[in-house]
Design an enzyme around this catalytic site. Structure first.
Site, short mmCIF file in Angstrom:
data_model
loop_
_atom_site.label_atom_id
_atom_site.label_comp_id
_atom_site.label_asym_id
_atom_site.label_seq_id
_atom_site.Cartn_x
_atom_site.Cartn_y
_atom_site.Cartn_z
N SER A 164 -27.88 45.32 15.78
CA SER A 164 -27.33 46.34 14.90
C SER A 164 -26.47 47.32 15.71
CB SER A 164 -28.45 47.03 14.14
OG SER A 164 -27.96 47.85 13.11
N GLU A 177 -27.10 39.28 9.49
CA GLU A 177 -28.48 39.66 9.84
C GLU A 177 -29.30 38.44 10.27
OE1 GLU A 177 -30.09 41.76 6.52
OE2 GLU A 177 -28.86 43.55 6.88
N HIS A 209 -24.69 43.32 10.32
CA HIS A 209 -25.13 43.26 8.92
C HIS A 209 -23.96 42.77 8.06
CE1 HIS A 209 -28.67 45.69 10.05
NE2 HIS A 209 -27.82 46.49 10.68
#
Length: 309
Positions: A152, A221, A194
């Protein structure tokens, strides 16, 4: 810059590695799109441990991007312990003073693998920019061949041109997102995470209109892009990696105002699903033929960036 005195002070960490360690010291990157599986098969985290050298490796977790660094560290400590890693320690950076501490630098330079947690990439860079920790991370990767993973925000920060913030936009718009300076282990690409789940293609196209000489890399993800310097890439997990190539693109970026719609012509796009690897040089059964445009993009991704200090 790293000068002679700096390098001499790091001499113990720069001694030649044992022969059995040299084979794994390739400076790989594991770029994770976030929300990686930590409870079931843990394919990505298990592979990270393998690339670090297995359960006997020294893994360090940098969780300073998180709003609760200790909680983030404890979560990964538990997972790595379950994967058999005995020597797993946090890299504590509560403030910029700590980012210049010898003890923290030593933790980085002794690591076989460093894992950067999620959170806010701007928070992490505010803490480490132009500090000894920033320099040590480059020495660990470029000189020591440490395996570096980021999930992330920890993935976004790996690129030099870091996607700092900006909401998803269905269609590309000028200034829909903002760039900042990241860690710089990837020099020729902007990383977004994401990616499919949050519909971020429009956002990535928007920043590429601003920096058309770069690649855009979107990672889904529970998916990881593994970059092996000078060799090739591999995708693992349950999603895909999207590579957007704007190097031959024509756009109206210079002639429109902020938030106006972008016209983008001649954009290259590659969607690479999990389970595939792409190597620039034949290497056993997994090597495959692929278009020259993808080979050119991969060559930019695997090109070693400059060591920064």
């Amino acid at each position: 810059m790293l000068n002679r005195r700096s390098l001499l002070s790091m001499a113990p960490a720069l001694l030649p590695l044992p022969i059995n360690a040299q084979a794994r010291r390739l400076g790989r990157l594991v770029i994770i799109g976030g929300a990686e599986d930590r409870l079931q098969d843990r394919v990505i985290l298990r592979r990270f441990v393998d690339l670090c050298g297995g359960p006997a490796s020294r893994i360090r977790v940098l969780s300073a991007a998180s709003s609760d660094p200790n909680l983030a560290w404890l979560g990964y400590q538990s997972v790595f312990a379950e994967l058999g890693v005995d020597d797993c320690q946090p890299i504590p950076i509560p403030d910029r003073e700590a980012a210049n501490a010898v003890s923290v630098v030593d933790l980085i330079l002794e690591a076989d693998g460093i894992f950067l947690s999620g959170g806010d990439q701007r928070r992490l860079m505010d803490l480490i920019w132009e500090t000894e920790v920033f320099r040590a991370l480059h020495v660990a990767f470029h000189v020591r061949g440490c395996c570096m993973a980021g999930t992330s925000a920890g993935a976004a920060v790996l690129s030099r041109n870091m996607l700092a913030y900006g909401g998803a936009t269905k269609l590309p718009e000028k200034d829909a997102a903002q760039l900042d300076i990241g860690l710089g282990l990837i020099s020729n690409a902007i990383i977004d995470q994401h990616f499919s789940e949050r519909g971020r293609l429009g956002r990535l196209l928007s920043v590429l209109a601003e920096r058309p000489s770069l690649l855009g890399v979107g990672v889904d993800e529970d998916t990881a892009l593994i970059v092996e310097r000078g060799v090739g890439i591999e995708i693992i997990g349950r999603g895909a990696v999207t590579i957007v190539d704007g190097r031959n693109m024509l756009s109206n970026y210079e002639s429109i105002d902020a938030q106006e719609r972008l016209e983008l012509l001649g954009v290259g796009l590659h969607v690479l699903p999990s389970g595939n690897s792409y190597r620039l040089t034949p290497r056993g059964r997994n090597s495959k033929r692929f278009p020259a445009s993808l080979a050119q993009a991969i060559s930019l991704l695997v090109e070693p960036g400059p060591i920064r200090g």
